[in-house]
Design an enzyme around this catalytic site. Sequence first.
Site, mmCIF file in Angstrom:
data_model
loop_
_atom_site.group_PDB
_atom_site.id
_atom_site.type_symbol
_atom_site.label_atom_id
_atom_site.label_comp_id
_atom_site.label_asym_id
_atom_site.label_seq_id
_atom_site.Cartn_x
_atom_site.Cartn_y
_atom_site.Cartn_z
ATOM 1 N N ASP A 192 1.471 26.259 102.920
ATOM 2 C CA ASP A 192 2.303 27.416 103.251
ATOM 3 C C ASP A 192 3.772 27.065 103.022
ATOM 4 O OD1 ASP A 192 2.915 29.989 104.331
ATOM 5 O OD2 ASP A 192 3.405 29.028 106.234
ATOM 6 N N ASP B 286 6.264 15.367 103.523
ATOM 7 C CA ASP B 286 7.728 15.431 103.627
ATOM 8 C C ASP B 286 8.376 14.964 102.319
ATOM 9 O OD1 ASP B 286 6.735 12.879 104.150
ATOM 10 O OD2 ASP B 286 8.247 12.391 105.667
ATOM 11 N N LYS C 69 -0.235 13.992 105.352
ATOM 12 C CA LYS C 69 0.551 12.971 106.035
ATOM 13 C C LYS C 69 -0.422 11.960 106.626
ATOM 14 C CE LYS C 69 4.436 13.468 108.322
ATOM 15 N NZ LYS C 69 5.412 12.571 107.629
ATOM 16 N N ASP D 155 6.327 28.098 99.517
ATOM 17 C CA ASP D 155 7.582 28.857 99.619
ATOM 18 C C ASP D 155 8.713 28.096 98.934
ATOM 19 O OD1 ASP D 155 6.553 30.999 101.029
ATOM 20 O OD2 ASP D 155 8.159 30.984 102.513
ATOM 21 N N TYR E 164 -4.339 26.485 111.094
ATOM 22 C CA TYR E 164 -4.375 27.939 111.169
ATOM 23 C C TYR E 164 -5.582 28.448 111.951
ATOM 24 C CZ TYR E 164 -0.589 29.343 108.004
ATOM 25 O OH TYR E 164 0.634 29.605 107.444
#
Length: 366
Positions: free
Chosen positions: A250, A226, A193, A254, A142
Amino acid sequence: MSAYSLLILPGDGIGQECMRETRRIVDWAAKAGGLTFTITEDDVGGTAYDRYGTPLADHTLALAKKADAVLFGAVGGTQWDDLPFDKKPERGLLRLRKDMELFANLRPATVFAPLAAASSLKQELVAGLDILIVRELTGGVYFGEPRGIETLPDGQERGVNTQVYTTSEIERVARVAFDLARLRGKRLCSVEKANVMESGLLWRKVVTRIGAAEYPDVALSHMYADNCAMQLVRAPKQFDVIVTDNLFGDLLSDCAAMLTGSLGMLPSASLGAVDAKTGKRLALYEPVHGSAPDIAGQNKANPLATIMSFAMCLRYSLHQAALAERLETGVLRLLEAGYRTGDIMSEGGKLCSTTQLTDELLKILA
Ligand code: IPM
Ligand code: MG
């Protein structure tokens, strides 16, 4: 009598009506808890752009840094879609996060029993769900440099963002997550990851070290992002606290939000470091949902995420845990009694406007 200063930034779209109703709950808290609030209100996002020519004015940022807490609504709307990148409503929120150094974003995903049927997952998978995502909020892709869009010699364009984390950035958010895990189920899952990203490799190394040295009583596990997305919809109750970086946080928050049946129910807290001298920390409280331009201004929006963000404010900034619990229990009773806005409406429910739902909540709290 305890006195607190609040900066209220309703922002755009349904941020306006959700915050209007939340102010009534602030008034309730003042009475019920014998608290005094000094409230300042200002614009942020698109409404700030229209008024000040920028999505976050300097004086607004200064107010935010001075306040005991900031209550934030939502930003964004189609009328500002074509603004240059640095004027977009979202930049107002991102600047607040960055300049206030709100590095720890707490996003609880709790399923209220009366809403378990509203989840897109089978009821038994989500009933009783209570997880907490701690998202790093001021680093990663970001904010990483270099960033931008450049034109190459052959006329192509090249868009660049940089994922970057330093040891201390990882340490401080890890400690917040470990501390919270300690107060809950004592299990922390760190998500990155590390199989493809060096920043993930460092993340895993630092979190492992902090865990072993400072939190031997918390069970630490690691998961690739993932896989975490998959596990969240396969068997979400396996998680207690999740700590992860800005971008994965983020996405995963959600996903976790939708497990609970509605984005309209989820609060969040964004916290800075505790000042060693004053014991205070900068903090901003906001619903996880956005500005929902499609229903804005119609008094239809669900105000509960904003109201419960204020409950988090009572808990984390004002140290009024009992009052926070009273408010959260009130929300549970409200849902048990069948009161609903459209987003969480189901058969037999009593459909309410934003205002009516708050009316009913205030009756229950009285
Ligand atoms: C969130 C939002 C923001 C983000 C946007 C509005 C900038 O999606 O708080 O999750 O990407 O962080
Ligand atoms: Mg988001």
